[in-house]
Motif scaffolding. Structure first.
Motif, mmCIF file in Angstrom:
data_model
loop_
_atom_site.group_PDB
_atom_site.id
_atom_site.type_symbol
_atom_site.label_atom_id
_atom_site.label_comp_id
_atom_site.label_asym_id
_atom_site.label_seq_id
_atom_site.Cartn_x
_atom_site.Cartn_y
_atom_site.Cartn_z
ATOM 1 N N PRO A 283 -1.651 10.152 -1.447
ATOM 2 C CA PRO A 283 -2.925 10.857 -1.268
ATOM 3 C C PRO A 283 -4.010 10.232 -2.135
ATOM 4 O O PRO A 283 -3.731 9.605 -3.173
ATOM 5 C CB PRO A 283 -2.605 12.284 -1.733
ATOM 6 C CG PRO A 283 -1.513 12.104 -2.744
ATOM 7 C CD PRO A 283 -0.696 10.927 -2.259
ATOM 8 N N ARG A 284 -5.251 10.405 -1.719
ATOM 9 C CA ARG A 284 -6.363 9.903 -2.527
ATOM 10 C C ARG A 284 -6.494 10.681 -3.829
ATOM 11 O O ARG A 284 -6.912 10.163 -4.843
ATOM 12 C CB ARG A 284 -7.659 9.993 -1.720
ATOM 13 C CG ARG A 284 -7.757 8.966 -0.592
ATOM 14 C CD ARG A 284 -8.921 9.238 0.320
ATOM 15 N NE ARG A 284 -8.727 10.487 1.068
ATOM 16 C CZ ARG A 284 -9.559 10.938 1.989
ATOM 17 N NH1 ARG A 284 -10.665 10.269 2.270
ATOM 18 N NH2 ARG A 284 -9.300 12.061 2.625
ATOM 19 N N SER A 285 -6.107 11.953 -3.778
ATOM 20 C CA SER A 285 -6.094 12.787 -4.979
ATOM 21 C C SER A 285 -5.066 13.888 -4.773
ATOM 22 O O SER A 285 -4.615 14.131 -3.646
ATOM 23 C CB SER A 285 -7.474 13.399 -5.241
ATOM 24 O OG SER A 285 -7.794 14.348 -4.234
ATOM 25 N N ALA A 286 -4.706 14.575 -5.849
ATOM 26 C CA ALA A 286 -3.718 15.653 -5.743
ATOM 27 C C ALA A 286 -4.201 16.737 -4.798
ATOM 28 O O ALA A 286 -3.408 17.388 -4.114
ATOM 29 C CB ALA A 286 -3.437 16.226 -7.125
ATOM 30 N N ALA A 287 -5.507 16.931 -4.729
ATOM 31 C CA ALA A 287 -6.068 17.973 -3.865
ATOM 32 C C ALA A 287 -5.892 17.650 -2.391
ATOM 33 O O ALA A 287 -5.986 18.540 -1.542
ATOM 34 C CB ALA A 287 -7.551 18.173 -4.175
ATOM 35 N N ASP A 288 -5.635 16.374 -2.066
ATOM 36 C CA ASP A 288 -5.473 15.977 -0.670
ATOM 37 C C ASP A 288 -4.071 16.262 -0.134
ATOM 38 O O ASP A 288 -3.822 16.108 1.061
ATOM 39 C CB ASP A 288 -5.768 14.480 -0.501
ATOM 40 C CG ASP A 288 -7.249 14.165 -0.648
ATOM 41 O OD1 ASP A 288 -8.059 15.078 -0.381
ATOM 42 O OD2 ASP A 288 -7.586 13.042 -1.041
ATOM 43 N N THR A 289 -3.146 16.641 -0.995
ATOM 44 C CA THR A 289 -1.791 16.961 -0.552
ATOM 45 C C THR A 289 -1.759 18.385 -0.021
ATOM 46 O O THR A 289 -2.073 19.332 -0.741
ATOM 47 C CB THR A 289 -0.776 16.824 -1.703
ATOM 48 O OG1 THR A 289 -0.845 15.494 -2.223
ATOM 49 C CG2 THR A 289 0.640 17.103 -1.217
ATOM 50 N N GLY A 290 -1.411 18.535 1.258
ATOM 51 C CA GLY A 290 -1.395 19.856 1.879
ATOM 52 C C GLY A 290 -0.327 20.750 1.277
ATOM 53 O O GLY A 290 0.651 20.280 0.672
#
Length: 316
Positions: A283-290
Protein backbone atom coordinates in the motif's frame (compact mmCIF):
# COMPACT_ATOMS: atom_id res chain seq x y z
CA UNK A 1 -47.93 6.94 -17.37
CA UNK A 2 -48.97 4.64 -20.21
CA UNK A 3 -45.29 4.09 -21.03
CA UNK A 4 -44.54 2.38 -17.69
CA UNK A 5 -41.89 -0.30 -18.23
CA UNK A 6 -41.65 -3.63 -16.36
CA UNK A 7 -38.60 -2.32 -14.51
CA UNK A 8 -40.20 0.94 -13.42
CA UNK A 9 -43.33 -0.96 -12.43
CA UNK A 10 -41.26 -2.86 -9.87
CA UNK A 11 -40.28 0.22 -7.88
CA UNK A 12 -40.19 -0.07 -4.07
CA UNK A 13 -43.20 2.28 -3.90
CA UNK A 14 -45.26 0.10 -6.23
CA UNK A 15 -44.30 -3.09 -4.42
CA UNK A 16 -45.36 -1.49 -1.14
CA UNK A 17 -48.67 -0.47 -2.69
CA UNK A 18 -49.37 -4.02 -3.90
CA UNK A 19 -48.44 -5.45 -0.52
CA UNK A 20 -50.93 -3.14 1.19
CA UNK A 21 -53.76 -4.19 -1.14
CA UNK A 22 -52.98 -7.89 -0.60
CA UNK A 23 -52.71 -7.50 3.17
CA UNK A 24 -55.85 -5.39 3.65
CA UNK A 25 -57.97 -7.17 1.03
CA UNK A 26 -59.33 -4.13 -0.76
CA UNK A 27 -58.22 -1.18 -2.84
CA UNK A 28 -60.21 1.20 -0.66
CA UNK A 29 -58.61 0.05 2.58
CA UNK A 30 -55.15 0.20 1.06
CA UNK A 31 -55.85 3.70 -0.27
CA UNK A 32 -56.87 4.88 3.22
CA UNK A 33 -53.71 3.45 4.78
CA UNK A 34 -51.52 5.00 2.10
CA UNK A 35 -53.31 8.34 2.12
CA UNK A 36 -54.41 8.03 -1.50
CA UNK A 37 -57.63 8.53 -3.38
CA UNK A 38 -59.04 5.02 -4.18
CA UNK A 39 -59.33 5.79 -7.88
CA UNK A 40 -55.64 6.84 -8.00
CA UNK A 41 -54.57 3.62 -6.31
CA UNK A 42 -56.70 1.51 -8.65
CA UNK A 43 -55.16 3.33 -11.61
CA UNK A 44 -51.64 2.60 -10.31
CA UNK A 45 -52.43 -1.10 -9.95
CA UNK A 46 -53.76 -1.19 -13.53
CA UNK A 47 -50.57 0.48 -14.76
CA UNK A 48 -48.42 -2.12 -13.03
CA UNK A 49 -50.52 -4.94 -14.49
CA UNK A 50 -50.33 -3.43 -17.97
CA UNK A 51 -46.56 -2.99 -17.74
CA UNK A 52 -46.07 -6.61 -16.67
CA UNK A 53 -48.89 -7.90 -18.93
CA UNK A 54 -50.37 -9.97 -16.10
CA UNK A 55 -53.39 -9.85 -13.82
CA UNK A 56 -52.22 -9.43 -10.22
CA UNK A 57 -55.57 -9.41 -8.38
CA UNK A 58 -58.76 -11.40 -8.87
CA UNK A 59 -61.49 -8.78 -8.71
CA UNK A 60 -64.35 -11.29 -8.93
CA UNK A 61 -64.23 -12.02 -5.18
CA UNK A 62 -65.42 -9.64 -2.47
CA UNK A 63 -61.84 -9.23 -1.30
CA UNK A 64 -58.93 -8.31 -3.56
CA UNK A 65 -57.28 -11.72 -3.91
CA UNK A 66 -53.83 -12.22 -5.36
CA UNK A 67 -53.58 -14.33 -8.50
CA UNK A 68 -50.71 -16.87 -8.60
CA UNK A 69 -48.74 -14.31 -10.63
CA UNK A 70 -49.47 -11.63 -8.05
CA UNK A 71 -48.39 -13.88 -5.19
CA UNK A 72 -45.12 -14.67 -6.96
CA UNK A 73 -44.52 -10.98 -7.61
CA UNK A 74 -44.90 -10.17 -3.91
CA UNK A 75 -42.63 -13.05 -2.90
CA UNK A 76 -39.93 -11.97 -5.32
CA UNK A 77 -40.61 -8.31 -4.59
CA UNK A 78 -39.91 -8.83 -0.89
CA UNK A 79 -36.57 -10.35 -1.87
CA UNK A 80 -35.81 -7.26 -3.98
CA UNK A 81 -36.73 -4.95 -1.11
CA UNK A 82 -34.52 -6.91 1.29
CA UNK A 83 -31.68 -6.72 -1.19
CA UNK A 84 -32.10 -2.95 -1.53
CA UNK A 85 -31.94 -2.60 2.25
CA UNK A 86 -28.85 -4.82 2.34
CA UNK A 87 -27.15 -2.80 -0.41
CA UNK A 88 -27.85 0.44 1.47
CA UNK A 89 -26.31 -1.01 4.65
CA UNK A 90 -23.33 -2.41 2.72
CA UNK A 91 -22.65 0.94 1.07
CA UNK A 92 -22.67 2.66 4.46
CA UNK A 93 -20.20 0.15 5.86
CA UNK A 94 -17.94 0.21 2.79
CA UNK A 95 -17.71 3.97 3.30
CA UNK A 96 -16.03 3.22 6.64
CA UNK A 97 -13.12 1.46 4.94
CA UNK A 98 -14.40 -2.03 4.13
CA UNK A 99 -13.65 -3.23 0.59
CA UNK A 100 -16.67 -4.23 -1.55
CA UNK A 101 -14.82 -7.48 -2.40
CA UNK A 102 -11.63 -9.20 -1.30
CA UNK A 103 -10.13 -11.84 -3.60
CA UNK A 104 -7.77 -14.44 -2.16
CA UNK A 105 -5.59 -16.55 -4.44
CA UNK A 106 -4.44 -19.77 -2.77
CA UNK A 107 -1.90 -22.18 -4.18
CA UNK A 108 -2.86 -25.83 -4.58
CA UNK A 109 -0.77 -26.76 -1.52
CA UNK A 110 -2.85 -24.59 0.84
CA UNK A 111 -5.39 -26.34 3.09
CA UNK A 112 -8.97 -25.92 1.88
CA UNK A 113 -10.32 -26.70 5.34
CA UNK A 114 -8.37 -23.89 6.99
CA UNK A 115 -9.31 -21.45 4.24
CA UNK A 116 -12.98 -22.10 4.91
CA UNK A 117 -12.50 -21.88 8.67
CA UNK A 118 -11.01 -18.41 8.14
CA UNK A 119 -13.89 -17.46 5.84
CA UNK A 120 -16.38 -18.55 8.51
CA UNK A 121 -14.60 -16.46 11.13
CA UNK A 122 -14.55 -13.47 8.76
CA UNK A 123 -18.29 -13.73 8.07
CA UNK A 124 -18.94 -14.00 11.81
CA UNK A 125 -17.58 -10.45 12.21
CA UNK A 126 -20.49 -9.12 10.15
CA UNK A 127 -18.11 -7.49 7.68
CA UNK A 128 -19.82 -6.25 4.49
CA UNK A 129 -16.99 -7.36 2.21
CA UNK A 130 -17.71 -10.17 -0.24
CA UNK A 131 -15.05 -12.88 -0.42
CA UNK A 132 -13.84 -14.53 -3.61
CA UNK A 133 -11.47 -17.50 -3.56
CA UNK A 134 -9.20 -18.38 -6.49
CA UNK A 135 -7.43 -21.73 -6.86
CA UNK A 136 -3.98 -21.25 -8.39
CA UNK A 137 -0.78 -23.25 -8.82
CA UNK A 138 2.91 -22.31 -8.86
CA UNK A 139 3.56 -18.98 -10.63
CA UNK A 140 -0.17 -18.46 -11.25
CA UNK A 141 -0.64 -17.61 -7.57
CA UNK A 142 1.68 -14.60 -7.69
CA UNK A 143 0.47 -13.68 -11.17
CA UNK A 144 -3.08 -13.30 -9.86
CA UNK A 145 -1.81 -10.83 -7.26
CA UNK A 146 0.42 -8.88 -9.62
CA UNK A 147 -2.30 -8.56 -12.26
CA UNK A 148 -4.81 -7.18 -9.77
CA UNK A 149 -7.04 -10.26 -9.95
CA UNK A 150 -6.32 -11.01 -6.28
CA UNK A 151 -5.72 -8.91 -3.18
CA UNK A 152 -3.97 -11.59 -1.12
CA UNK A 153 -1.90 -14.57 -2.27
CA UNK A 154 -1.31 -17.62 -0.07
CA UNK A 155 1.50 -20.08 -0.75
CA UNK A 156 3.97 -18.13 -2.90
CA UNK A 157 7.69 -18.85 -2.81
CA UNK A 158 9.36 -17.01 0.07
CA UNK A 159 12.33 -15.82 -2.01
CA UNK A 160 10.19 -13.61 -4.25
CA UNK A 161 11.27 -9.97 -4.13
CA UNK A 162 9.25 -7.40 -6.07
CA UNK A 163 9.04 -3.67 -5.30
CA UNK A 164 5.24 -3.52 -5.51
CA UNK A 165 4.65 -6.70 -3.49
CA UNK A 166 4.92 -7.16 0.28
CA UNK A 167 5.47 -10.65 1.68
CA UNK A 168 5.60 -12.36 5.06
CA UNK A 169 6.66 -15.92 5.94
CA UNK A 170 3.99 -18.61 5.89
CA UNK A 171 6.31 -21.44 6.90
CA UNK A 172 8.28 -24.46 5.69
CA UNK A 173 6.65 -27.36 3.87
CA UNK A 174 8.36 -30.72 3.43
CA UNK A 175 7.79 -32.77 0.27
CA UNK A 176 8.31 -36.54 -0.07
CA UNK A 177 8.52 -38.70 -3.16
CA UNK A 178 5.74 -41.29 -2.94
CA UNK A 179 4.22 -44.05 -5.05
CA UNK A 180 1.44 -46.59 -4.54
CA UNK A 181 2.49 -49.99 -3.12
CA UNK A 182 1.69 -51.68 -6.44
CA UNK A 183 3.75 -49.19 -8.48
CA UNK A 184 6.96 -50.75 -9.92
CA UNK A 185 9.17 -48.22 -8.11
CA UNK A 186 7.78 -49.30 -4.72
CA UNK A 187 9.77 -52.55 -4.92
CA UNK A 188 13.09 -50.90 -5.80
CA UNK A 189 15.39 -51.33 -2.80
CA UNK A 190 18.12 -48.79 -3.59
CA UNK A 191 17.68 -45.00 -3.48
CA UNK A 192 15.97 -43.89 -6.67
CA UNK A 193 18.11 -42.17 -9.27
CA UNK A 194 17.11 -40.28 -12.40
CA UNK A 195 17.52 -43.39 -14.55
CA UNK A 196 14.97 -45.19 -12.37
CA UNK A 197 12.47 -42.34 -12.64
CA UNK A 198 12.90 -41.71 -16.36
CA UNK A 199 11.15 -44.96 -17.31
CA UNK A 200 8.04 -44.24 -15.24
CA UNK A 201 5.27 -41.68 -15.58
CA UNK A 202 5.45 -38.56 -13.39
CA UNK A 203 2.35 -36.84 -12.05
CA UNK A 204 2.59 -33.06 -12.11
CA UNK A 205 0.27 -30.21 -11.18
CA UNK A 206 -0.24 -27.73 -14.01
CA UNK A 207 0.94 -24.17 -13.50
CA UNK A 208 -2.14 -21.92 -13.57
CA UNK A 209 -0.32 -18.97 -15.12
CA UNK A 210 -1.83 -17.50 -18.27
CA UNK A 211 1.47 -15.90 -19.29
CA UNK A 212 4.36 -17.89 -20.67
CA UNK A 213 4.96 -21.60 -20.25
CA UNK A 214 4.77 -21.66 -16.46
CA UNK A 215 6.96 -23.56 -14.03
CA UNK A 216 7.76 -27.25 -13.82
CA UNK A 217 9.64 -29.05 -11.07
CA UNK A 218 11.36 -32.44 -10.81
CA UNK A 219 10.51 -33.57 -14.36
CA UNK A 220 13.12 -35.31 -16.50
CA UNK A 221 13.66 -34.84 -20.26
CA UNK A 222 11.71 -37.45 -22.18
CA UNK A 223 9.76 -38.62 -19.14
CA UNK A 224 6.05 -39.33 -19.63
CA UNK A 225 3.93 -36.89 -17.61
CA UNK A 226 0.34 -36.93 -16.42
CA UNK A 227 -0.62 -33.30 -15.80
CA UNK A 228 -3.47 -32.64 -13.36
CA UNK A 229 -5.16 -29.40 -12.20
CA UNK A 230 -4.76 -29.59 -8.41
CA UNK A 231 -2.72 -31.21 -5.66
CA UNK A 232 -5.75 -33.32 -4.72
CA UNK A 233 -5.84 -34.71 -8.27
CA UNK A 234 -2.12 -35.46 -8.02
CA UNK A 235 -2.64 -37.35 -4.77
CA UNK A 236 -5.50 -39.35 -6.29
CA UNK A 237 -3.46 -40.27 -9.36
CA UNK A 238 -0.53 -41.44 -7.24
CA UNK A 239 -2.80 -43.47 -4.94
CA UNK A 240 -4.05 -45.25 -8.07
CA UNK A 241 -0.49 -46.06 -9.15
CA UNK A 242 -0.74 -43.90 -12.27
CA UNK A 243 2.64 -42.31 -11.61
CA UNK A 244 5.04 -41.01 -8.99
CA UNK A 245 5.97 -37.59 -7.72
CA UNK A 246 6.62 -35.31 -4.79
CA UNK A 247 3.70 -34.62 -2.44
CA UNK A 248 3.42 -32.31 0.58
CA UNK A 249 4.08 -34.58 3.55
CA UNK A 250 1.08 -33.30 5.60
CA UNK A 251 -1.23 -34.14 2.70
CA UNK A 252 0.31 -37.57 2.07
CA UNK A 253 0.98 -38.67 5.67
CA UNK A 254 -2.39 -40.35 6.44
CA UNK A 255 -2.03 -42.45 3.29
CA UNK A 256 1.60 -43.26 4.12
CA UNK A 257 0.55 -44.35 7.62
CA UNK A 258 -2.25 -46.49 6.16
CA UNK A 259 0.14 -48.17 3.73
CA UNK A 260 -1.55 -46.68 0.67
CA UNK A 261 1.58 -44.74 -0.30
CA UNK A 262 5.24 -45.68 -0.03
CA UNK A 263 7.88 -42.99 0.51
CA UNK A 264 11.03 -43.57 -1.52
CA UNK A 265 14.50 -42.29 -0.78
CA UNK A 266 15.96 -40.24 -3.62
CA UNK A 267 19.63 -40.42 -4.59
CA UNK A 268 19.94 -37.32 -6.76
CA UNK A 269 16.94 -35.24 -5.70
CA UNK A 270 16.34 -35.85 -2.01
CA UNK A 271 13.03 -35.20 -0.32
CA UNK A 272 13.09 -31.48 0.28
CA UNK A 273 11.57 -28.60 2.21
CA UNK A 274 10.47 -25.35 0.60
CA UNK A 275 9.79 -22.09 2.37
CA UNK A 276 6.50 -20.41 1.55
CA UNK A 277 5.04 -16.96 2.10
CA UNK A 278 1.87 -14.96 1.73
CA UNK A 279 1.82 -11.73 -0.23
CA UNK A 280 -0.23 -8.62 -0.90
CA UNK A 281 0.25 -5.47 -2.93
CA UNK A 282 2.30 -2.88 -1.07
CA UNK A 283 0.00 0.00 0.00
CA UNK A 284 1.04 3.61 -0.47
CA UNK A 285 0.31 4.14 3.21
CA UNK A 286 -1.14 2.19 6.13
CA UNK A 287 -4.42 4.03 5.61
CA UNK A 288 -4.72 2.51 2.12
CA UNK A 289 -5.06 -1.02 3.53
CA UNK A 290 -8.74 -1.94 3.61
CA UNK A 291 -10.38 -3.31 6.73
CA UNK A 292 -10.98 -6.76 5.19
CA UNK A 293 -7.38 -7.22 4.06
CA UNK A 294 -6.21 -5.96 7.45
CA UNK A 295 -8.37 -8.61 9.15
CA UNK A 296 -6.84 -11.41 7.08
CA UNK A 297 -3.30 -10.13 7.64
CA UNK A 298 -3.99 -10.04 11.39
CA UNK A 299 -5.09 -13.70 11.30
CA UNK A 300 -1.97 -14.67 9.37
CA UNK A 301 0.23 -13.25 12.10
CA UNK A 302 -0.77 -16.21 14.30
CA UNK A 303 1.67 -19.16 13.96
CA UNK A 304 -1.14 -21.69 14.47
CA UNK A 305 -3.07 -20.22 11.53
CA UNK A 306 -0.03 -20.33 9.25
CA UNK A 307 0.76 -23.91 10.26
CA UNK A 308 -2.86 -24.99 9.70
CA UNK A 309 -2.86 -23.50 6.19
CA UNK A 310 0.07 -25.76 5.30
CA UNK A 311 -0.83 -28.89 7.27
CA UNK A 312 -4.57 -29.15 7.97
CA UNK A 313 -5.56 -31.06 4.83
CA UNK A 314 -7.80 -33.63 6.46
CA UNK A 315 -11.12 -32.63 8.04
CA UNK A 316 -12.30 -34.57 11.07
Amino acid sequence: MASTTPRSALSPENLGLLEAVARLGSMAAAARELGMVPSALTYRVRQIEDALDVLLFDRSARRAQLTPAGAELLRSGQYLLDELDAVAQRVKRVATGWEPQLTIAADAIISHATQFELCEAFYATGAPTRLKLRAETLSGTMEALQSGQADLALGVFADISLPEIQTAPLGPLRFVYAVAPHHPLAAVEHPLCDDDLRHHRAVAVADSTVRGAGQTHNLLPGQEVLTVPTMRHKLEAQLRGMGGGFLPQPLAQPYITAGLLVVKTMAQRPNHTIRLAYAWRRPRSAADTGQALRWWLDQLQHPTTRTALLENHHVG
